[in-house]
Design an enzyme around this catalytic site. Structure first.
Site, mmCIF file in Angstrom:
data_model
loop_
_atom_site.group_PDB
_atom_site.id
_atom_site.type_symbol
_atom_site.label_atom_id
_atom_site.label_comp_id
_atom_site.label_asym_id
_atom_site.label_seq_id
_atom_site.Cartn_x
_atom_site.Cartn_y
_atom_site.Cartn_z
ATOM 1 N N ASP A 193 2.839 6.230 65.428
ATOM 2 C CA ASP A 193 2.944 4.996 66.217
ATOM 3 C C ASP A 193 4.164 5.046 67.123
ATOM 4 O O ASP A 193 4.863 4.058 67.293
ATOM 5 C CB ASP A 193 3.027 3.785 65.286
ATOM 6 C CG ASP A 193 2.670 2.485 66.014
ATOM 7 O OD1 ASP A 193 1.881 2.553 66.989
ATOM 8 O OD2 ASP A 193 3.184 1.429 65.635
ATOM 9 N N ASP A 539 42.231 -7.956 87.843
ATOM 10 C CA ASP A 539 43.144 -9.104 87.761
ATOM 11 C C ASP A 539 44.017 -8.986 86.508
ATOM 12 O O ASP A 539 44.162 -9.942 85.746
ATOM 13 C CB ASP A 539 42.348 -10.411 87.740
ATOM 14 C CG ASP A 539 43.222 -11.632 88.028
ATOM 15 O OD1 ASP A 539 44.281 -11.469 88.675
ATOM 16 O OD2 ASP A 539 42.854 -12.737 87.602
#
Length: 740
Positions: A193, A539
């Site tokens: 799967d 910053d």
């Protein structure tokens, strides 16, 4: 080159129908197979009763439901629920798990068999790239599986919507997947799967293979399974025609996943299930020519319709795949030890955050009771042990339009008002587009900080994404919650009770170079981590570096306020992996990123200068004009001799000068700062008290004046469009917008 050749790397590509010839591409398919038994409606089921025995985590005591606190509902269906739970006793107390609860009375026999299979397989499996079962137990009416809680979402939906990747990046995920499949095969397990939603990411970005409900144990390699199961697009031909399949079927599915990752489309996809199966058995597929020769070669060897001829099916098994030239750069031992850094780190937030789970479930009060059967269009119960809820078609389309901001949009679907959960207290700080306040979480009475951002003035998306993705770093402020009322966004973070770093250092009467080195090391190490991820802060003034507590230990330092921070993105808005950046990014984009990173280092240089002397390099006090400050910065002149510098070592002065170099190209990078002798040999630095200016108020004012001057909104000097190198390169006559 891979993916970079596509304007949209996830656009659909034309796949030839069975009747088409592949004149434009090399053929990769061998002989077609018959379709004797194509019947998508049938499925063989073993009818038998099962008994799930207990499984106990190694070194721990036997578990029962009372040992788990229910936090959130992650998924729900007709015969069970999945909860996010916290262990409340034992040596693993406070550990988060996903708890799958199945009600015996409503389980079909087939589902009982599958549940037993999941449990039995997971008990046997212990592998770094496979989900782990920690506990399994039952009560009179219910079955419980306690599993890893994987917060990163599934590989394909996350990366296809957020990140640009290259063949090198794809190679990493395929290599980890190959090791996981080989481990299952060594236990005699056919996965069967293999599909995108069963490949999950942990918080670091490594894969975890999940959902073993369709896996089938076989005694040996000759033992074949005949059940018709799995997801049809990923099925091997021998699974489709039900002639019996072995572990070789998983390597076909592996090839389908590889093709999808590299091209953004499935190799075999018809208008319905039956046509898709016919294509798998008979269609010829053109090889996309933008793939490397190595990738094309591997795909050809995986897409063999005769399973005996498929790569990985021989006696050497996975070694055949590992030896292929596509994987020549992989160090398989380092990969297994998780020593190779993943290309991408998911934005997972806090350990208990469930941003990748459907709010339809996570908003519910968790109760361990049988779920009400959902309506026909309700969400599917589980997508494997990841428990990521499947979206409807409408939601799926909506998610595609959301694009790169899907994470934040998902966060903002929370309909609960901020004030419902928090009590707002006094202001902590006020900015031009936001205000920061102290707040108290009503349910726990714990203190936090909330940054209230005016959406009309600033888009907080980037800031929130960065905090989600990197806030788990020990020295980056931690995001706790996000609310959006339409006008304002409320960003809840941990409260910085220790105040600003510079305040504490300047108030400290005794401060040595050795202590300064430890502080700079902690901050620079964090900045290096961000720069390596393609993030620049932009910053890094001292007021954005704070202590989370009053201990003053370097470990309690936090870098805060990512309002100006940027993540490196491609032109289409997707994030770029380091590998993508190195290969395909325009020079001007890299130049800008390098400039921003150099600015971060300059800010740290200003901080170091001030820590050592007690005054700032470019401003004498709060009364200096912006013009004076900018002129000093532009000249690159600052004093490193006389006065307070007499007590500072030469190695410290050398580092300051290299961090504050006026030319950003000659400035040290974060990595080079960390290799500087003043950082490396910190234990040899002087421990005597630095002779510093004792005027904290002047320093604070001067520092504020410095960054105020730098952040002024200056009118840019615009030159004619034709002078732009970007415009010349692209032949653009008119630019409609300019990003500064």
């Amino acid at each position: 080159m891979p993916l970079a050749q596509l304007a949209d790397p996830w656009q659909k590509m034309a796949v030839e129908s069975p009747s088409d010839s592949a004149e434009n591409g090399q053929q990769i398919m061998d002989e077609p197979m018959g379709e004797e038994e194509i019947n998508p409606q049938t499925e063989e089921v073993s009818i038998k009763e099962i008994a799930i025995t207990h499984h106990v985590k190694e070194g721990h005591e036997k578990a029962d439901p009372s040992q788990f606190e229910l936090l959130k509902v992650l998924g729900q269906g007709s015969f069970g629920k999945v909860f996010l739970v916290k262990k409340i006793s034992g040596s693993d107390a406070r550990q988060l798990y996903a708890m799958k609860v199945l009600k015996k009375a409503t389980l079909k026999v087939r589902d009982r068999v599958r549940t037993k299979m999941e449990r039995d397989i997971l008990v046997e499996v212990n592998h770094p790239f496979i989900v782990k079962l920690h506990y399994a137990f039952q009560t009179e009416g219910k079955l419980y599986l306690i599993l890893d809680f994987l917060r990163g979402g599934d590989l394909f939906t996350r990366l296809s919507k957020e990140v640009m990747f290259t063949e090198e990046d794809v190679k990493f995920y395929l290599a980890e997947l190959a090791l996981a499949l080989d481990h299952l095969h060594s236990l005699g397990i056919i996965y069967r799967d293999l599909k995108p939603e069963n490949i999950l990411l942990d918080e670091e970005g490594h894969i975890k293979l999940t959902d073993f409900g369709l896996s089938k144990e076989s005694i040996d390699h000759e033992k074949k399974a005949y059940s018709f199961c799995g997801t049809v697009e990923y099925m091997a031909p021998e699974v489709v025609n039900r002639r019996g399949h072995t572990q070789s079927a998983d390597w076909w599915s592996f090839g389908v996943l590889m093709f999808e990752m590299l091209t953004g489309t499935l190799p075999f996809q018809g208008k319905d299930r039956k046509e898709t199966m016919t294509m798998i058995l008979k269609a010829k597929l053109g090889m996309p020519q933008f793939l490397s020769p190595e990738a094309q070669s591997l795909l050809r060897m995986l897409f063999k319709r005769n399973p005996a001829n498929r790569l990985g099916a021989g006696p050497d098994g996975v070694e055949e795949i590992k030896r292929h030239s596509f994987f020549s750069t992989i160090d398989w031992n380092k990969l297994y030890r998780r020593e190779i850094h993943p290309p991408f780190k998911p934005a997972t937030g806090r350990p208990e955050d469930t941003f990748y789970f459907d709010p339809e479930f996570t908003a519910k009060t968790p109760k361990d009771s049988p779920g009400i059967p959902p309506s026909a269009n309700a969400h599917q119960l589980f997508r494997g042990f990841s428990f990521v809820a499947i979206t409807s078609d409408d939601e799926s389309q909506a998610m595609q339009t959301v694009g790169v901001h899907s994470i934040v949009q998902q966060l903002h679907r929370n309909s609960i008002q901020f004030t419902d959960g928090y009590e707002v207290k006094e202001d902590i700080g006020v900015g031009s587009y936001s205000v920061c306040k102290r707040c108290i979480h009503k349910a726990t009475n714990m203190e936090f900080a909330v940054k209230i951002i005016d959406k009309s003035k600033r888009d907080p998306t980037e800031e929130i994404e960065i905090l989600l993705r990197y806030g788990q770093h020990p020295n980056i402020i931690t995001l706790k919650d996000v609310y959006d009322d339409g006008k304002y966004v409320y960003v809840v973070t941990e409260l910085m009770k220790g105040g600003e770093l510079l305040d504490k250092i300047l108030r400290q009467k005794f401060f040595s170079e050795r202590e300064a080195s430890a502080v700079l090391f902690t901050i620079t190490k964090t900045v290096e981590y961000l720069h390596a991820q393609g993030v620049v802060h932009r910053d890094l003034k001292p007021s954005n570096i704070l202590y989370v507590d009053e201990s003053g230990n370097p470990e309690s330092i936090r870098i805060c306020d990512f309002g100006f921070a940027k993540q490196l993105r491609a032109e289409n808005g997707l994030l770029m992996t380091p590998c993508y950046t190195a290969n395909f990014v325009a020079p001007e984009v890299l130049k800008r990123q390098g400039y921003d990173a150099a600015c971060d280092i300059w800010s740290l240089g200003v901080l170091l200068y001030t820590m050592l002397t007690g005054y700032t390099p470019f401003a004498n006090g709060p009364d200096d004009t912006p013009e004076e400050i900018l002129a000093r910065i532009g000249s690159g002149k600052f004093s490193l001799s006389g006065g307070y510098w007499n007590s500072v070592s030469d190695t410290a002065k050398d580092l300051v000068s290299k961090m504050l170099h006026v030319d950003p190209h000659q400035r040290l990078t974060a990595a080079l700062v960390l290799r500087h002798p003043w950082i490396v040999h910190w234990d040899q630095l002087p421990q005597y008290q630095l002779n510093r200016q004792d005027a904290p108020h002047l320093v604070k004012g001067a520092m504020a004046a410095t960054y105020s001057a730098l952040n002024r909104n200056q009118s840019p000097v615009l030159e004619p469009v034709g002078r732009s190198t970007l415009a010349q390169r692209r032949g653009i006559k008119k630019i409609t917008s300019t990003a500064l």
